[in-house]
Scaffold this motif. Sequence first.
Motif, PDB file in Angstrom:
ATOM      1  N   HIS A 222      -2.077 -12.484   3.461  1.00 54.51           N
ATOM      2  CA  HIS A 222      -1.443 -13.427   2.530  1.00 54.51           C
ATOM      3  C   HIS A 222      -1.071 -12.637   1.271  1.00 54.51           C
ATOM      4  O   HIS A 222      -1.898 -12.399   0.408  1.00 54.51           O
ATOM      5  CB  HIS A 222      -2.396 -14.582   2.199  1.00 54.51           C
ATOM      6  N   TYR A 223       0.177 -12.233   1.209  1.00 57.79           N
ATOM      7  CA  TYR A 223       0.645 -11.398   0.108  1.00 57.79           C
ATOM      8  C   TYR A 223       0.660 -12.199  -1.189  1.00 57.79           C
ATOM      9  O   TYR A 223       1.221 -13.303  -1.260  1.00 57.79           O
ATOM     10  CB  TYR A 223       2.050 -10.875   0.421  1.00 57.79           C
ATOM     11  N   ASP A 224       0.008 -11.660  -2.229  1.00 52.72           N
ATOM     12  CA  ASP A 224       0.020 -12.341  -3.531  1.00 52.72           C
ATOM     13  C   ASP A 224       0.463 -11.401  -4.648  1.00 52.72           C
ATOM     14  O   ASP A 224       0.151 -11.614  -5.815  1.00 52.72           O
ATOM     15  CB  ASP A 224      -1.355 -12.932  -3.855  1.00 52.72           C
ATOM     16  N   GLY A 225       1.218 -10.349  -4.279  1.00 52.19           N
ATOM     17  CA  GLY A 225       1.732  -9.417  -5.273  1.00 52.19           C
ATOM     18  C   GLY A 225       3.069  -9.868  -5.833  1.00 52.19           C
ATOM     19  O   GLY A 225       3.555 -10.973  -5.549  1.00 52.19           O
ATOM     20  N   PRO A 226       3.699  -9.015  -6.640  1.00 49.78           N
ATOM     21  CA  PRO A 226       5.009  -9.358  -7.223  1.00 49.78           C
ATOM     22  C   PRO A 226       6.060  -9.560  -6.136  1.00 49.78           C
ATOM     23  O   PRO A 226       6.088  -8.834  -5.136  1.00 49.78           O
ATOM     24  CB  PRO A 226       5.346  -8.142  -8.097  1.00 49.78           C
ATOM     25  N   ARG A 227       6.914 -10.533  -6.309  1.00 47.19           N
ATOM     26  CA  ARG A 227       7.955 -10.799  -5.318  1.00 47.19           C
ATOM     27  C   ARG A 227       9.076  -9.766  -5.439  1.00 47.19           C
ATOM     28  O   ARG A 227       9.478  -9.380  -6.545  1.00 47.19           O
ATOM     29  CB  ARG A 227       8.546 -12.188  -5.556  1.00 47.19           C
ATOM     30  N   PRO A 228       9.574  -9.283  -4.339  1.00 49.65           N
ATOM     31  CA  PRO A 228      10.721  -8.373  -4.380  1.00 49.65           C
ATOM     32  C   PRO A 228      11.999  -9.171  -4.658  1.00 49.65           C
ATOM     33  O   PRO A 228      11.990 -10.409  -4.541  1.00 49.65           O
ATOM     34  CB  PRO A 228      10.725  -7.782  -2.975  1.00 49.65           C
ATOM     35  N   PRO A 229      13.084  -8.524  -4.981  1.00 52.19           N
ATOM     36  CA  PRO A 229      13.198  -7.062  -5.145  1.00 52.19           C
ATOM     37  C   PRO A 229      12.789  -6.626  -6.561  1.00 52.19           C
ATOM     38  O   PRO A 229      12.979  -7.372  -7.528  1.00 52.19           O
ATOM     39  CB  PRO A 229      14.689  -6.814  -4.934  1.00 52.19           C
ATOM     40  N   ARG A 230      12.175  -5.470  -6.635  1.00 57.73           N
ATOM     41  CA  ARG A 230      11.817  -4.892  -7.916  1.00 57.73           C
ATOM     42  C   ARG A 230      12.478  -3.512  -8.008  1.00 57.73           C
ATOM     43  O   ARG A 230      12.704  -2.856  -7.004  1.00 57.73           O
ATOM     44  CB  ARG A 230      10.313  -4.738  -8.022  1.00 57.73           C
ATOM     45  N   PRO A 231      12.753  -3.065  -9.224  1.00 58.44           N
ATOM     46  CA  PRO A 231      13.360  -1.735  -9.353  1.00 58.44           C
ATOM     47  C   PRO A 231      12.358  -0.651  -8.992  1.00 58.44           C
ATOM     48  O   PRO A 231      11.133  -0.820  -9.113  1.00 58.44           O
ATOM     49  CB  PRO A 231      13.739  -1.662 -10.847  1.00 58.44           C
ATOM     50  N   LEU A 232      12.864   0.444  -8.484  1.00 59.43           N
ATOM     51  CA  LEU A 232      11.988   1.577  -8.181  1.00 59.43           C
ATOM     52  C   LEU A 232      11.247   2.041  -9.435  1.00 59.43           C
ATOM     53  O   LEU A 232      11.858   2.071 -10.524  1.00 59.43           O
ATOM     54  CB  LEU A 232      12.795   2.735  -7.607  1.00 59.43           C
TER      55      LEU A 232
END
Length: 426
Positions: A415-425
């Motif tokens: 269950h992913y709870d990290g920042p939602r993509p897209p994010r800059p490199l």
Amino acid sequence: MSDDPAGTGDDAPSASDEHPRRPAPRLTTREAAQVLGVKPATVYAYVSRGQLGSRRDPTGRGSSFDAGEVEALARRSRREAAVPAGELSVRTSLTLIEADRYYFRGVDAVELASRHCYEEVAEWLWTGTLSPGARFDAPPEVLAAARRAVAALPEHGGPIDRLRVAVAAAAVADPLRFDLSEAAVLGSARCLIPTLVDALPPVGAPARDGDGRLARRLWSRLTATDPDPAALDVLDLALGLLADHDLAASTLAVRVAASARAHPYAAVSAGLGALEGPLHGAAGRLAHGMLTQVRARGGAAPVVAEYLRAGQRVPGFGHRLYRGEDPRARALFGRLTELPGAAPALGAARDVAAVMSRHGLHPNVDLALAVLTVSCGMRAEAGETVFAVSRTAGWVAHALEEYQERPLRMRPSGHYDGPRPPRPLP
């Protein structure tokens, strides 16, 4: 002249000659889908995942499937569907724990271990058949490889370090380790357990009295004291009692490995890895140290107070699966009272139990095992060794069960709870 007057020698017609064996029934894709309750496309998905075998029809018009294999997959699917969504539950026919008692294949485990040696308890777990007089022996070439590997470890290595290395060496020495048939796995288990014991460096004199029990051979790896018959029986009882105990962390690790079709040596290695965690395998060592402190300080109250002041649990007390006393502890304490040399350690354990009773906590098997190790002049880590050797039988039994289930079923979704993509490199 034949010794077989009934005419059943090699020249007699066999049942297979009179009634040729019919080929196993085969199902079409549509028929297999009906049995499984899925669409035909899903049947081929099962094939691609390795859950179902198929055979190309000679006419080239499709595939056929073994009816027995399809029905077995359907039964597994029905069992898994019965588990509530999101609940981690593994069906097993090995150990049941209820009403402060536990059972091996429906038989009271305390009674079984009290009347039968560890090897017989292991055979019961593996096969559901009692094998009176069962004994395990390590093949010389496998044992030699394990001993060389263990001898190469630094002197400060612990018992789980030695056992893990011994398992790895035994695996490499067994070219048939990838055979996951029941007969092959059982053969490996009957060789692996004595290899683990005999590969450990001896502390006392090896057995010379012809007693081939595993408990007798393990004794000389744990203590230099002479093996009193009554004390040996207590050690054998401990081995039998600890052989399995539902889905402890190490057992679940074994089933995950077996689900990925790891060979039994690798599955046991997974169990040993989990056992080395301080929350699972180290309780016996901690309880041993606590009893030593109680005896040195002449009472339990100051020792218990120090544990509680430091925010630590008092080792050897409480168990999440039992409201009352751990039945394994009760059985071991009953036998330990018959050992004259156990009186001081038993007194210390009773002293701590009297203090802890105010908190409603009862002694568990780790405290009883600590009384045994302290009484018999064993090192603090001896309890870990006893536990690991004993539990290997249960791990093998769970691996055997898991090999009959759908491969890779122990694969939960994250269950992913990290920042939602897209994010800059970055």
